[in-house]
Design a protein around this motif. Structure first.
Motif, short mmCIF file in Angstrom:
data_model
loop_
_atom_site.label_atom_id
_atom_site.label_comp_id
_atom_site.label_asym_id
_atom_site.label_seq_id
_atom_site.Cartn_x
_atom_site.Cartn_y
_atom_site.Cartn_z
N ALA A 362 22.33 16.51 -17.68
CA ALA A 362 21.74 16.14 -16.39
C ALA A 362 22.80 15.94 -15.32
O ALA A 362 22.54 16.19 -14.13
CB ALA A 362 20.92 14.86 -16.56
N SER A 363 23.99 15.53 -15.74
CA SER A 363 25.08 15.29 -14.79
C SER A 363 25.88 16.54 -14.48
O SER A 363 26.76 16.51 -13.61
CB SER A 363 26.02 14.21 -15.34
OG SER A 363 25.33 13.01 -15.62
N GLY A 364 25.61 17.62 -15.19
CA GLY A 364 26.34 18.87 -14.98
C GLY A 364 27.80 18.77 -15.35
O GLY A 364 28.66 19.36 -14.70
N LEU A 365 28.09 18.05 -16.45
CA LEU A 365 29.48 17.81 -16.85
C LEU A 365 29.77 18.41 -18.22
O LEU A 365 28.89 18.47 -19.10
CB LEU A 365 29.77 16.30 -16.90
CG LEU A 365 29.69 15.56 -15.56
CD1 LEU A 365 29.76 14.07 -15.78
CD2 LEU A 365 30.80 16.03 -14.62
N TYR A 366 31.01 18.84 -18.41
CA TYR A 366 31.48 19.33 -19.70
C TYR A 366 32.12 18.15 -20.43
O TYR A 366 33.13 17.59 -19.98
CB TYR A 366 32.51 20.44 -19.49
CG TYR A 366 33.10 21.00 -20.77
CD1 TYR A 366 32.34 21.80 -21.61
CD2 TYR A 366 34.43 20.75 -21.11
CE1 TYR A 366 32.88 22.33 -22.79
CE2 TYR A 366 34.98 21.28 -22.27
CZ TYR A 366 34.21 22.06 -23.11
OH TYR A 366 34.75 22.58 -24.25
#
Length: 460
Positions: A362-366
């Motif tokens: 949801a946070s668009g993080l790797y």
């Protein structure tokens, strides 16, 4: 600007150590920055010590001038433990690297603080013994004690808390204390050893460590097992622990880590949530344990569980696991790493990992996940472009939610990285106001001038 009191301390320590006191900018920078994205803070000087007596004299000088003094081992910590936000003297213990005694009949040893875990095990190999705590990095034994380190073998052998018998440490007033003798247990007074284990150099500088040893197992079997989901892998872990199968290591890696392993370590694992396992014992025992786990995995929809007993095959497998940080970093060129860890009861492990993965998406993080899941501990390795203010904000938000999630599940903000500067803000949430107040009182009682690693764990 260097405080006048520190300038005076530097001058006196220079007389004591000569060329073994460095004020070179590169040396100072190295001793003020760990392996994370935290900006760090260099000390005013670095003292390369060779004995407890030298540490004692340096701390006495710093106490007289009220100059900060920070212990430094190998620099592998991840929460800003050895940064010097108030300047001062970094005491580098790496040259204190002697194994002082090995008592094979009692399964214990005494080492100087700068001995690394790999060097100790090389020394012990011919005696058929080994020291099991394996945090991945080749950390110093003193640093591992100071941070209450753990690692891949903790599910069977425990952490540094269970494997340190005694310590020799220099206190803030320059006095030297030995916390216990070599007996395996004692009821004699306060447990000073456990007080200093995990204190991160804020209560004393550890110079010698007495540790427990173990016999090298007759047989070691290691293998990997893919699963259809994180939940299935975690349920297999829970069943393995609850059935009492004596697993030595049981590590979870997510799909992102498997991709990185395959590319970096040139192996060919199925891209799926995967458990890395190891069993120690007799040849018949490890075979039976491996087969029992294979049956559990199959019941959870996992498998096949393939395992090896040849040392070179096992080492190749675990080297891939230990290279996890570098493997993922190679996929994120130009970004800085931000590694963190939490620990929860294993019954809540799947829930915590699944919620964290959903939060990452949801946070668009790797943020690849890897964990010592036999004791409920897992790591998230985040990668960030510091110049991207929005990405920095999203990472900080996820980081805080991860910690609050773990504590809400009756877990901890850190299973093994430690508090340092990075997690001070969350101690009260975990321990309550009175718990942190008690820690502060202990710090004030042992270090009233606040010279030992100030600005870590609790603020005075």
């Amino acid at each position: 600007m260097i405080r006048n009191s520190t300038t005076q301390a530097v001058a006196e320590i220079k007389e004591l150590l000569g060329d073994r006191l460095s004020t070179a900018p590169a040396v100072r920078e190295q001793h003020g920055k760990d392996q994370t994205w935290a900006p760090g803070a260099p000390p005013d000087a670095v003292a390369f010590v060779r004995s407890t007596e030298e540490v004692q004299r340096i701390v006495s000088i710093c106490a007289r001038h009220e100059a900060p003094v920070i212990a430094y081992g190998t620099g592998t910590s991840l929460e800003g433990h050895f940064t010097a936000p108030f300047g001062g003297i970094s005491v580098d213990l790496s040259a204190m690297n002697q194994v002082l005694e090995v008592n094979a009949e009692d399964l214990d040893a005494r080492v100087q603080a700068g001995v690394t875990r790999k060097a100790l095990n090389v020394h012990l190999r011919d005696k058929g013994l080994f020291f099991p705590i394996d945090p991945g990095a080749d950390a110093s034994i003193g640093g591992m004690a100071a941070t209450r380190a753990s690692g891949t073998n903790a599910v069977r052998y425990g952490t540094m808390r269970e494997n340190v018998l005694n310590l020799t440490a220099v206190l803030a007033n320059g006095e030297v204390v030995k916390t216990a003798n070599r007996a395996k247990k004692s009821s004699a007074g306060y447990d000073l050893t456990r007080l200093l284990v995990g204190s991160e150099g804020t209560l004393g500088i550890i110079t010698e460590v007495g540790v427990k040893l173990y016999g090298i197992p007759e047989s070691i079997a290691a293998g990997v097992c893919p699963f259809p989901s994180i939940d299935a892998a975690c349920q297999a872990v829970i069943q393995t622990i609850q059935l009492g199968i004596p697993v030595a290591r049981i590590e979870l890696v997510d799909e992102e880590h498997v991709k990185a392993f395959n590319a970096y370590s040139k192996i060919d694992l199925k891209v799926a949530p995967t458990l890395f396992l190891e069993f120690h014992g007799t040849e018949a025992g490890t075979a039976e344990q491996s087969q029992l786990f294979g049956a559990i995995a199959e019941e959870m929809g996992g498998g096949p569980f393939t395992w090896e007993t040849k040392e070179e095959d096992r080492q190749r497998l675990w080297q891939a696991r230990h290279d996890a940080f570098w493997a993922t970093k190679s996929l994120m060129p130009g970004k800085e790493s931000f590694a963190t860890d939490v620990c929860v009861p294993i019954s809540r492990l799947a829930e915590c990992v699944n919620e964290t993965q959903a939060d990452l998406k949801a946070s668009g993080l790797y943020g690849p996940i890897v964990g010592h899941v036999g004791d409920g501990n897992f790591h998230v390795v985040l990668y960030c472009d510091r110049a991207d203010a929005d990405e920095v904000k999203r990472i900080k938000g996820l980081y805080e939610r991860l910690i609050r999630r773990a504590i809400a599940m009756e877990g901890t903000c850190t299973g093994e990285h430690g508090v340092g500067r990075g997690k001070m803000a969350f101690l009260e949430l975990e321990h309550g106001t009175q718990g942190v107040a008690l820690m502060r009182q202990i710090k004030q009682a042992l270090d009233p001038k606040n010279i030992l690693n100030p600005g870590k764990i609790v603020a005075l």
